[in-house]
Design a protein around this motif. Structure first.
Motif, short mmCIF file in Angstrom:
data_model
loop_
_atom_site.label_atom_id
_atom_site.label_comp_id
_atom_site.label_asym_id
_atom_site.label_seq_id
_atom_site.Cartn_x
_atom_site.Cartn_y
_atom_site.Cartn_z
N LYS A 52 23.98 -14.71 -10.70
CA LYS A 52 22.58 -14.72 -10.29
C LYS A 52 22.36 -13.58 -9.29
CE LYS A 52 22.11 -19.73 -10.84
NZ LYS A 52 21.70 -21.01 -10.21
N GLU A 53 21.32 -12.80 -9.53
CA GLU A 53 21.10 -11.66 -8.65
C GLU A 53 19.61 -11.37 -8.46
OE1 GLU A 53 22.42 -7.88 -10.05
OE2 GLU A 53 21.55 -8.13 -12.04
N ILE A 54 19.34 -10.74 -7.35
CA ILE A 54 18.01 -10.23 -7.06
C ILE A 54 18.13 -8.71 -6.93
CG2 ILE A 54 16.18 -10.10 -5.31
CD1 ILE A 54 16.89 -13.02 -4.59
N ILE A 55 17.26 -8.00 -7.63
CA ILE A 55 17.17 -6.54 -7.46
C ILE A 55 15.87 -6.26 -6.72
CG2 ILE A 55 17.00 -4.32 -8.63
CD1 ILE A 55 18.61 -5.47 -10.92
N LEU A 56 16.01 -5.80 -5.50
CA LEU A 56 14.87 -5.55 -4.62
C LEU A 56 14.56 -4.06 -4.60
CD1 LEU A 56 12.87 -6.09 -2.27
CD2 LEU A 56 14.84 -6.12 -0.73
N VAL A 57 13.32 -3.72 -4.92
CA VAL A 57 12.88 -2.32 -4.91
C VAL A 57 11.76 -2.18 -3.89
CG1 VAL A 57 11.97 -0.42 -6.29
CG2 VAL A 57 13.46 -2.12 -7.37
N SER A 58 12.00 -1.38 -2.86
CA SER A 58 11.01 -1.29 -1.78
C SER A 58 11.12 0.06 -1.07
CB SER A 58 11.23 -2.44 -0.77
OG SER A 58 10.30 -2.38 0.28
N ASP A 59 10.10 0.36 -0.27
CA ASP A 59 10.12 1.60 0.51
C ASP A 59 10.01 1.33 2.01
OD1 ASP A 59 7.48 0.78 0.68
OD2 ASP A 59 6.67 2.82 0.58
N GLY A 60 10.19 0.08 2.41
CA GLY A 60 10.07 -0.20 3.84
C GLY A 60 10.47 -1.61 4.20
N LEU A 114 0.81 -1.22 0.00
CA LEU A 114 0.00 0.00 0.00
C LEU A 114 0.84 1.26 0.00
CD1 LEU A 114 -2.89 1.16 0.23
CD2 LEU A 114 -2.65 0.99 2.72
N SER A 115 1.92 1.27 0.80
CA SER A 115 2.73 2.49 0.93
C SER A 115 3.45 2.85 -0.36
CB SER A 115 3.75 2.31 2.07
OG SER A 115 4.59 1.20 1.81
N MET A 116 3.77 1.86 -1.19
CA MET A 116 4.44 2.14 -2.46
C MET A 116 3.55 2.97 -3.39
SD MET A 116 7.63 0.98 -3.03
CE MET A 116 7.79 0.51 -4.76
N PHE A 117 2.25 2.70 -3.33
CA PHE A 117 1.31 3.45 -4.16
C PHE A 117 1.02 4.82 -3.55
CE2 PHE A 117 0.47 -0.92 -5.45
CZ PHE A 117 0.45 -0.80 -6.83
N MET A 118 0.89 4.85 -2.22
CA MET A 118 0.59 6.11 -1.55
C MET A 118 1.72 7.12 -1.73
SD MET A 118 -1.23 4.74 1.96
CE MET A 118 -1.44 6.40 2.59
N GLY A 119 2.95 6.63 -1.75
CA GLY A 119 4.09 7.52 -1.92
C GLY A 119 4.40 7.84 -3.37
N GLY A 120 3.68 7.19 -4.31
CA GLY A 120 3.92 7.41 -5.73
C GLY A 120 5.15 6.70 -6.25
N TYR A 121 5.67 5.75 -5.47
CA TYR A 121 6.91 5.10 -5.85
C TYR A 121 6.71 3.97 -6.88
CZ TYR A 121 8.48 7.35 -1.53
OH TYR A 121 8.76 8.25 -0.55
N PHE A 122 5.55 3.33 -6.81
CA PHE A 122 5.38 2.14 -7.65
C PHE A 122 5.42 2.48 -9.14
CE2 PHE A 122 3.21 -1.33 -9.81
CZ PHE A 122 3.87 -2.42 -9.26
N GLN A 123 4.88 3.61 -9.53
CA GLN A 123 4.88 3.99 -10.94
C GLN A 123 6.31 4.14 -11.45
OE1 GLN A 123 2.34 4.04 -12.94
NE2 GLN A 123 3.49 4.75 -14.73
N ALA A 124 7.17 4.77 -10.63
CA ALA A 124 8.58 4.92 -11.02
C ALA A 124 9.26 3.56 -11.12
CB ALA A 124 9.30 5.81 -10.02
N ALA A 125 9.00 2.69 -10.15
CA ALA A 125 9.60 1.35 -10.14
C ALA A 125 9.12 0.55 -11.35
CB ALA A 125 9.25 0.63 -8.85
N LYS A 126 7.86 0.69 -11.68
CA LYS A 126 7.28 -0.03 -12.82
C LYS A 126 7.95 0.40 -14.13
CE LYS A 126 3.07 0.89 -14.37
NZ LYS A 126 1.59 0.93 -14.51
#
Length: 215
Positions: A145-153, A64-76
């Motif tokens: 092999k790698e994981i790229i993790l994108v998060s806000d919390g 929920l917080s990713m959308f509220m902060g407007g971060y998900f659009q940038a990550a997408k």
């Protein structure tokens, strides 16, 4: 890169054929006089090591917080650009996209464009997403092999039995279960790179600890 050893050709192998061994296999199989008649079972290829091929899992926080902060659009947008880049410039590389909130799920790169705020949930389940990413990477035969993790919390949920346990602020149990998955990734040589959309002290401390554990 080619190495000295050879192997029987299997579907999907790079076709670096070893002529001498291939002809010898045919002669040993069929002792008739020339001309040599090749069969698919005769082909012997030079083994190679994939020294530059990379398999990546992009883990996108969909809480929920990713959308509220407007971060998900940038990550997408970044995820869509990565998907396009790998398909056009590095076709031998692999990119999986895993989105996660209360639970994790894999999506196709082309489906990113259709993701919207209507799909948001409360909860950030790193444990489930890391476990899924680890299983996806286990099937890839490459050195990188790698994981790229994108998060806000920090993580606020984990899988327990048949259900999902959620608590905010994060519970000690959730942090422990998450770090267990980080250790599992580390033991399999998987690098975890984290992009943080927030720099709160607790989140920073968590990512620092996760990075140390992942070496």
């Amino acid at each position: 890169e080619r190495i000295e050893e050879t192997k029987k050709y299997e579907f999907g192998d790079d076709f670096h054929i070893h002529i001498q061994k291939t002809i010898m296999n045919s002669i040993l199989r069929d002792h008739t006089t020339p001309p040599v008649r090749l069969s698919t079972q005769d082909f012997e290829v030079i083994k190679t090591e994939e020294s530059t091929r990379t398999a990546t899992v992009l883990m996108l926080d969909q809480s929920l917080s990713m959308f509220m902060g407007g971060y998900f659009q940038a990550a997408k947008q970044v995820a869509m650009a990565m998907d396009s880049l790998i398909k056009t410039r590095y076709p031998k590389d692999i990119l999986h996209v895993v989105v996660f909130s209360r639970r994790a799920r894999e999506i196709k790169g082309k489906d990113l464009i259709y993701m919207s705020s209507s799909q948001r949930e409360q909860g950030t389940n790193y444990q489930d997403a890391l476990r899924m990413a680890r299983k996806l990477l286990a099937n890839q035969n490459c050195n990188n092999k790698e994981i790229i993790l994108v998060s806000d919390g920090e993580p606020t949920a984990h899988c327990e039995g048949q259900g999902v346990y959620f608590q905010y602020p994060s519970s000690l149990r959730t942090l422990q279960m998450t770090m267990r998955e980080v250790r599992a990734c580390t033991s399999q040589g998987i690098i975890i790179n984290t992009f943080m959309f927030d720099d709160s002290p607790f989140f920073t401390s968590f990512v620092t600890q996760m990075t140390r554990l992942n070496k």
